[in-house]
Design a protein around this motif. Structure first.
Motif, PDB file in Angstrom:
ATOM      1  N   GLN A  91       0.660  -1.084  -0.101  1.00 22.41           N
ATOM      2  CA  GLN A  91       0.092   0.268   0.023  1.00 22.41           C
ATOM      3  C   GLN A  91       0.685   1.307  -0.376  1.00 22.41           C
ATOM      4  N   VAL A  92       2.036   0.986   0.950  1.00 28.65           N
ATOM      5  CA  VAL A  92       2.618   2.412   0.711  1.00 28.65           C
ATOM      6  C   VAL A  92       3.414   2.607  -0.946  1.00 28.65           C
ATOM      7  N   GLY A  93       4.281   1.989  -1.317  1.00 28.89           N
ATOM      8  CA  GLY A  93       4.528   1.330  -2.364  1.00 28.89           C
ATOM      9  C   GLY A  93       4.258   2.238  -3.559  1.00 28.89           C
ATOM     10  N   CYS A  94       2.518   1.583  -3.754  1.00 32.32           N
ATOM     11  CA  CYS A  94       1.525   2.778  -4.776  1.00 32.32           C
ATOM     12  C   CYS A  94       1.543   3.697  -4.223  1.00 32.32           C
ATOM     13  N   GLY A  95       1.029   3.544  -3.464  1.00 31.24           N
ATOM     14  CA  GLY A  95       0.228   4.872  -2.839  1.00 31.24           C
ATOM     15  C   GLY A  95       1.123   6.050  -3.507  1.00 31.24           C
ATOM     16  N   ARG A  96       2.568   5.922  -2.068  1.00 32.36           N
ATOM     17  CA  ARG A  96       3.716   7.400  -2.979  1.00 32.36           C
ATOM     18  C   ARG A  96       4.539   7.418  -4.353  1.00 32.36           C
ATOM     19  N   ALA A  97       3.373   5.794  -5.156  1.00 32.98           N
ATOM     20  CA  ALA A  97       3.519   6.594  -6.581  1.00 32.98           C
ATOM     21  C   ALA A  97       2.986   7.381  -7.025  1.00 32.98           C
ATOM     22  N   MET A  98       1.716   7.721  -6.619  1.00 35.33           N
ATOM     23  CA  MET A  98       0.987   8.229  -7.095  1.00 35.33           C
ATOM     24  C   MET A  98       0.751   9.541  -7.121  1.00 35.33           C
ATOM     25  N   ARG A  99       0.880  10.575  -7.991  1.00 34.98           N
ATOM     26  CA  ARG A  99       0.807  12.215  -8.564  1.00 34.98           C
ATOM     27  C   ARG A  99      -0.338  12.485  -7.079  1.00 34.98           C
ATOM     28  N   PRO A 100      -0.862  14.062  -7.247  1.00 39.83           N
ATOM     29  CA  PRO A 100      -1.743  14.301  -6.450  1.00 39.83           C
ATOM     30  C   PRO A 100      -2.855  14.879  -7.250  1.00 39.83           C
ATOM     31  N   GLN A 101      -2.599  14.193  -9.054  1.00 39.97           N
ATOM     32  CA  GLN A 101      -3.802  14.671  -9.371  1.00 39.97           C
ATOM     33  C   GLN A 101      -4.311  13.124 -10.166  1.00 39.97           C
ATOM     34  N   ASP A 102      -3.926  11.997  -9.132  1.00 40.11           N
ATOM     35  CA  ASP A 102      -4.325  10.966  -9.651  1.00 40.11           C
ATOM     36  C   ASP A 102      -5.888  10.194  -8.519  1.00 40.11           C
ATOM     37  N   TYR A 103      -6.288   9.876  -8.984  1.00 36.34           N
ATOM     38  CA  TYR A 103      -7.603   9.526  -8.026  1.00 36.34           C
ATOM     39  C   TYR A 103      -7.801   7.679  -8.270  1.00 36.34           C
ATOM     40  N   ASP A 111       1.597  17.115 -20.014  1.00 37.97           N
ATOM     41  CA  ASP A 111       1.853  18.115 -19.035  1.00 37.97           C
ATOM     42  C   ASP A 111       1.760  17.211 -17.506  1.00 37.97           C
ATOM     43  N   PRO A 112       2.890  17.100 -17.123  1.00 39.83           N
ATOM     44  CA  PRO A 112       3.580  16.438 -15.912  1.00 39.83           C
ATOM     45  C   PRO A 112       2.473  16.738 -14.907  1.00 39.83           C
ATOM     46  N   GLU A 113       1.430  17.694 -14.422  1.00 41.88           N
ATOM     47  CA  GLU A 113       0.907  18.138 -13.530  1.00 41.88           C
ATOM     48  C   GLU A 113      -0.682  18.313 -14.121  1.00 41.88           C
ATOM     49  N   ARG A 114      -1.073  17.859 -14.845  1.00 42.63           N
ATOM     50  CA  ARG A 114      -2.390  17.681 -15.653  1.00 42.63           C
ATOM     51  C   ARG A 114      -2.488  16.002 -16.254  1.00 42.63           C
ATOM     52  N   ASP A 115      -2.035  15.560 -16.845  1.00 47.57           N
ATOM     53  CA  ASP A 115      -1.768  14.443 -16.700  1.00 47.57           C
ATOM     54  C   ASP A 115      -1.819  13.084 -15.681  1.00 47.57           C
ATOM     55  N   HIS A 148     -11.747   1.370 -24.393  1.00 42.05           N
ATOM     56  CA  HIS A 148     -11.815   2.423 -24.388  1.00 42.05           C
ATOM     57  C   HIS A 148     -10.406   3.234 -23.954  1.00 42.05           C
ATOM     58  N   ASN A 149      -9.962   2.184 -23.655  1.00 40.01           N
ATOM     59  CA  ASN A 149      -8.158   2.359 -23.524  1.00 40.01           C
ATOM     60  C   ASN A 149      -8.105   3.971 -22.150  1.00 40.01           C
ATOM     61  N   ALA A 150      -8.881   2.567 -21.340  1.00 37.95           N
ATOM     62  CA  ALA A 150      -8.930   4.648 -19.377  1.00 37.95           C
ATOM     63  C   ALA A 150      -7.739   4.310 -19.636  1.00 37.95           C
ATOM     64  N   PRO A 151      -7.329   4.865 -18.795  1.00 40.18           N
ATOM     65  CA  PRO A 151      -6.498   5.397 -18.142  1.00 40.18           C
ATOM     66  C   PRO A 151      -6.318   5.107 -16.567  1.00 40.18           C
ATOM     67  N   ILE A 152      -5.601   3.409 -16.577  1.00 40.38           N
ATOM     68  CA  ILE A 152      -6.162   3.088 -15.133  1.00 40.38           C
ATOM     69  C   ILE A 152      -4.897   2.512 -15.108  1.00 40.38           C
ATOM     70  N   ALA A 211       0.101   4.531 -18.245  1.00 41.00           N
ATOM     71  CA  ALA A 211      -1.699   5.511 -18.411  1.00 41.00           C
ATOM     72  C   ALA A 211      -1.625   6.596 -18.756  1.00 41.00           C
ATOM     73  N   ARG A 212      -0.837   7.296 -17.678  1.00 40.94           N
ATOM     74  CA  ARG A 212      -0.763   8.888 -17.845  1.00 40.94           C
ATOM     75  C   ARG A 212      -0.284   9.333 -19.547  1.00 40.94           C
ATOM     76  N   SER A 213       0.188   8.600 -20.136  1.00 44.87           N
ATOM     77  CA  SER A 213       0.827   8.877 -21.492  1.00 44.87           C
ATOM     78  C   SER A 213      -0.289   7.863 -22.719  1.00 44.87           C
ATOM     79  N   GLY A 214      -1.654   7.842 -21.786  1.00 48.07           N
ATOM     80  CA  GLY A 214      -2.505   7.064 -23.237  1.00 48.07           C
ATOM     81  C   GLY A 214      -2.414   5.683 -23.557  1.00 48.07           C
ATOM     82  N   GLU A 215      -1.240   5.361 -23.241  1.00 43.95           N
ATOM     83  CA  GLU A 215      -0.589   3.525 -23.922  1.00 43.95           C
ATOM     84  C   GLU A 215      -2.388   2.782 -22.967  1.00 43.95           C
ATOM     85  N   GLY A 216      -2.929   3.404 -22.168  1.00 46.03           N
ATOM     86  CA  GLY A 216      -3.793   2.494 -21.638  1.00 46.03           C
ATOM     87  C   GLY A 216      -3.954   1.646 -20.565  1.00 46.03           C
TER      88      GLY A 216
END
Length: 387
Positions: free
Chosen positions: A89-101, A172-176, A203-207, A263-268
């Motif tokens: 949980q810590v490994g993945c949690g710290r890998a996320m950016r603020p805008q990720d959900y 844009d690292p603060e938008r993607d 749908h090639n969703a960023p997830i 995922a953020r770069s659009g690769e699905g």
């Protein structure tokens, strides 16, 4: 009799710990192993970051054990322990950016910590003091979902919305933005999860689908759920799957960061299977001694995620005894605060369960509230007569 009995030989299972396909960077003995594919995602980590991984794990373990004790004392209605799954949980949690959900199940206390959710909000939820927990928009961390697998559908829909909003592949690292959906090995047998895989793929969703394979879906072992490693299922839906040592915070961080960037770069979508172990009960209403042997638990104790990181930090000179003592003192303070403020929480009034069913007044809810009030008052009348 068809199939295998619990006492009979186990069929082909979903993989084993330490298999060649498992991504591991920090061994159970605390040895650091360079990884040719994912090592680059650790290059910008500082010693402070590494010490932070240790601190996070120690504090959330103390939060978890303290909450379990509070439930045993009657202060909480239930608690779902994450003991043993701290690194995942810590490994993945710290890998996320603020805008990720993030869309959690009900055991992601460590991810909640990394997203900035106050631990008291978690405790209040299981105490029944609040009606959901926290503001999801404030932390980009959705509310806990008790219905197994339902959060994965929600996450996929949210990710499809991000794609339609154009917040993917802009450089844009603060938008993607990317989405993470958390679930356990048992949830992979749910229709909701598999339907999510279909929608995300086409749908090639960023997830990033993050499965914490803790070996037990309540009392059902892995070998009753799957004949192949879970991460291999992803290829059938059309996206990559990776199996990582879920007790290795560095490997989990590196793999999650790689899949999120993809995922953020659009690769699905992508699927991560964090191979870990649930050291405690499924919840405080469960007794794991009824269905698993103590020898299995003892084996996994030697793969403890916190112990291996402590050894690595000590041997490499990245942390000293003073640091470890400070973290233990901070954990003691967190536990004391949790106990004190939990005991200070007001008991919820029974009628409050009707307050937030709808945002506007609703005739059916009003009738239900009136009937419940009359039911409660009937007990008061009986008590008055007995007095």
């Amino acid at each position: 009799m068809r199939g295998s009995s619990p006492a009979g030989p186990r069929p082909a299972t979903g993989g084993s710990y330490g298999s060649p396909e498992m991504i591991q960077i920090l061994t159970p003995e605390g040895e650091f192993i360079e990884h040719p594919q994912y090592g680059r995602f650790l290059e910008d980590l500082t010693d402070d970051d590494l010490r932070g991984f240790y601190r996070d794990q120690v504090l959330i373990r103390r939060l978890d054990t303290e909450a379990t004790a509070l439930q045993r004392q009657g202060q909480l209605g239930l608690w779902a322990s994450m003991l043993g799954q701290e690194a995942a949980q810590v490994g993945c949690g710290r890998a996320m950016r603020p805008q990720d959900y993030a869309f959690p199940g009900y055991r992601e206390h460590g991810v909640a910590w990394c997203r900035g959710v106050d631990p008291l909000e978690l405790v209040a939820l299981f105490r029944g003091t609040n009606k959901g927990g926290w503001d999801p928009a404030e932390h980009n961390f959705h509310l806990f979902t008790i219905v197994i697998g339902n959060q994965v559908l929600l996450a996929t829909g949210y990710a499809m919305g991000i794609l339609l909003d154009g917040d993917v592949g802009t450089d844009d690292p603060e938008r993607d933005t990317a989405v993470m959906a958390f679930f356990g090995d048992g949830a992979t047998a749910q229709g909701d999860v598999n339907e999510s895989f279909v929608f995300a793929a086409v749908h090639n969703a960023p997830i990033v689908f993050f499965c914490q394979n803790n070996q037990w879906a309540i009392s059902e072992p892995n070998w009753r759920q799957t004949a192949i490693p879970l991460y291999k299922r992803a290829s059938g839906f059309g996206f990559p799957g990776v199996q990582v040592d879920g007790n290795d915070v560095l490997a989990t961080y590196a793999v999650t960061r790689a899949m999120l960037e993809r995922a953020r770069s659009g690769e699905g979508p992508a699927f991560i299977e964090a191979f870990t172990y649930r050291m405690g009960a499924h919840t405080t209403s469960d007794d794991p001694t009824k269905y698993r042997v103590s020898a299995e638990v003892e084996v996994w104790k030697h793969r403890d995620p916190i112990a291996r990181l402590k050894v690595y930090l000590s041997r490499s000179g990245k942390a000293d005894s003073a640091f470890f003592a400070d973290v233990e003192a901070e954990a003691d303070a967190l536990a004391e605060k949790l106990r004190r403020e939990t005991h200070a929480m007001p008991d919820p009034t029974p009628e409050s369960m009707f307050d937030h069913a709808y945002s506007e007044p609703h005739a059916q809810v009003d009738r239900d509230r009136a009937e419940f009030r009359a039911y409660q008052e009937a007990f008061a009348d009986v008590e008055g007569e007995q007095a």
